[in-house]
Design an enzyme around this catalytic site. Structure first.
Site, PDB file in Angstrom:
ATOM      1  N   GLU A  61       0.801  -1.342  -0.222  1.00  0.00           N
ATOM      2  CA  GLU A  61       0.051  -0.051   0.058  1.00  0.00           C
ATOM      3  C   GLU A  61       0.769   1.359   0.177  1.00  0.00           C
ATOM      4  OE1 GLU A  61      -3.527  -2.452   2.629  1.00  0.00           O
ATOM      5  OE2 GLU A  61      -2.663  -0.496   3.194  1.00  0.00           O
TER       6      GLU A  61
ATOM      7  N   ASN B  54       2.148  -5.145  -3.153  1.00  0.00           N
ATOM      8  CA  ASN B  54       0.784  -5.570  -2.812  1.00  0.00           C
ATOM      9  C   ASN B  54      -0.009  -4.246  -2.600  1.00  0.00           C
ATOM     10  OD1 ASN B  54      -1.290  -7.684  -1.998  1.00  0.00           O
ATOM     11  ND2 ASN B  54      -1.033  -7.179  -0.035  1.00  0.00           N
TER      12      ASN B  54
ATOM     13  N   HIS C   3     -10.571  -6.527  -1.832  1.00  0.00           N
ATOM     14  CA  HIS C   3     -11.509  -6.393  -0.768  1.00  0.00           C
ATOM     15  C   HIS C   3     -12.592  -5.748  -1.449  1.00  0.00           C
ATOM     16  CE1 HIS C   3      -8.791  -7.405   2.505  1.00  0.00           C
ATOM     17  NE2 HIS C   3      -8.020  -6.441   2.137  1.00  0.00           N
TER      18      HIS C   3
ATOM     19  N   GLU D   8      -6.063 -10.901  -0.735  1.00  0.00           N
ATOM     20  CA  GLU D   8      -6.804 -10.507   0.324  1.00  0.00           C
ATOM     21  C   GLU D   8      -8.386 -10.430   0.126  1.00  0.00           C
ATOM     22  OE1 GLU D   8      -3.363  -7.606   2.057  1.00  0.00           O
ATOM     23  OE2 GLU D   8      -5.374  -7.260   2.445  1.00  0.00           O
TER      24      GLU D   8
ATOM     25  N   ASP E 109     -12.423 -10.661   0.210  1.00  0.00           N
ATOM     26  CA  ASP E 109     -13.640 -10.980   0.860  1.00  0.00           C
ATOM     27  C   ASP E 109     -14.548 -10.116   0.063  1.00  0.00           C
ATOM     28  OD1 ASP E 109     -11.908  -9.155   3.656  1.00  0.00           O
ATOM     29  OD2 ASP E 109     -12.378  -8.270   1.396  1.00  0.00           O
TER      30      ASP E 109
END
Ligand code: G3I
Length: 323
Positions: free
Chosen positions: A133, A174, A210, A239, A241
């Site tokens: 990030e 990432n 996400h 990651e 979801d």
């Protein structure tokens, strides 16, 4: 009703890395947690245990207790391990607040941290999120302790330092909000293209995925993956979801959720992405309800009772369908 084969079996048979973010405590104490973990996944990422803050409780001190617990579990159960993350602007050591460091001291600290942590897990961690990030949502470089003191050379240095001690690990950049083609993924593309031009050992890019209002357009995700692949980079979904705004969640959103997970898996299988990690084992383990109380609070593949959800079965069927 016991199932003949599990999602993990399907992933293994398809030679696909299907992973989950894990926490050390439930690995030690919660049989339901590790049973679901072993049923669904052949890959793990340490959700917090390998971050700088948790590992650096005091100046000059390393605490590998939780990180080792995750690494040992992965080894015992023949699971691949993704390391997350060596350099990030969040979860910094508490004592950093008081530390009146010079730029050179900060660079030396970071160099020692990357060498020590990546070196310790050489041969154990298959892929590292070296930098996490570093790009802000508007595509500019994110202000951080590292950027403010070292400029953007800290990214080049971090990858070179990781490569010094773990040359066989795949080294990833990432980030979130860059899963499809957009202003942020354009900026990340330019950043990584520049690093590769300078000979920085970057092996891949992690798309966090996400999805807090359902997944982005799969065709745009595929186009995004293709352009990074054309740069010679591997792409991982790191990651994932899936949630929806409570106010207008789809009716029976778990069926829609199953489609969303399958659509992203389809992109992975079509575009040569061999790793998809979801950010937690069960809905009750997810970070989302605490951070985003206005979205649906069941974003993962297992419910709080360790029962597989429609998304679990959708991914299993899709992986069983690969020739
Ligand atoms: O370990 C301490 C505990 O000792 C203390 O009692 C407790 C109460 O304050 O806090 C615990 O630390 C928490 C840690 O999770 C472990 O549970 C931190 O407060 C909390 O902020 C931290 O949240 C993590 C978050 O990153 C931090 O930014 C989430 O679990 C984790 O899922 C989340 O993961 C990030 C990825 O690393 C990067 N991408 C986005 C993703 C979601 O934010």
């Amino acid at each position: 009703m016991p199932e003949d084969t599990t999602l993990r079996d399907a992933a293994d048979a398809a030679d696909f890395r299907l992973g989950a973010a894990v926490a050390a405590d439930p690995l030690r104490t919660d049989a339901g947690y590790w049973t679901s973990l072993r049923r669904g996944f052949n890959t793990v990422t340490a959700e917090n245990a390998m971050k700088m803050g948790p590992m650096r409780p005091e100046p000059g001190v390393y605490d590998f207790t939780d990180a080792d617990a995750v690494a040992n579990f992965a080894e015992e159960h023949d699971m691949a391990l993704r390391g997350h993350t060596l350099v990030w602007h969040n979860q910094l050591p508490d004592w950093f607040q008081e530390w009146d460091y010079t730029d050179d001291q900060l660079a030396a600290f970071l160099r020692d941290h990357v060498h020590t942590v990546a070196g310790r897990y050489r041969g154990t961690v298959e892929a590292w999120d070296v930098v996490n990030e570093a790009v802000a949502d508007d595509g500019t470089m994110r202000d951080s302790v590292w950027y403010d003191a070292l400029g953007d050379r800290y990214l080049d240095d971090a990858f070179r330092w990781a490569n010094d001690v773990a040359p066989d690990a795949d080294l990833f950049y990432n980030d979130y909000g860059a899963d499809a083609v957009n202003e942020k993924s354009d900026a990340i593309y330019e950043l990584l293209e520049g690093m590769l031009d300078r000979g920085v050992p970057v092996d891949g890019v992690g798309l966090q995925m996400h999805a807090l209002d359902g997944v982005p357009d799969p065709e745009s995700v595929a186009e995004n993956v293709r352009r990074f692949s054309d740069l010679g980079l591997d792409v991982h979904v790191t990651e994932m979801d899936v949630a929806y705004p409570e106010a207008d969640a789809p009716e029976n959103h778990r069926e829609r959720q199953a489609e969303d997970y399958r659509d992203i898996l389809d992109v992975c299988l079509a575009e040569g992405v061999d790793t998809l990690v979801v950010w937690g084992v069960r809905d009750s383990d997810s970070w989302i309800p605490e951070w985003f109380p206005h979205v649906t609070e069941d974003p993962l593949l297992f419910d709080a009772s360790n029962d597989p959800k429609p998304a679990y079965h959708a991914l299993k069927e899709r992986l069983e369908d690969t020739d």
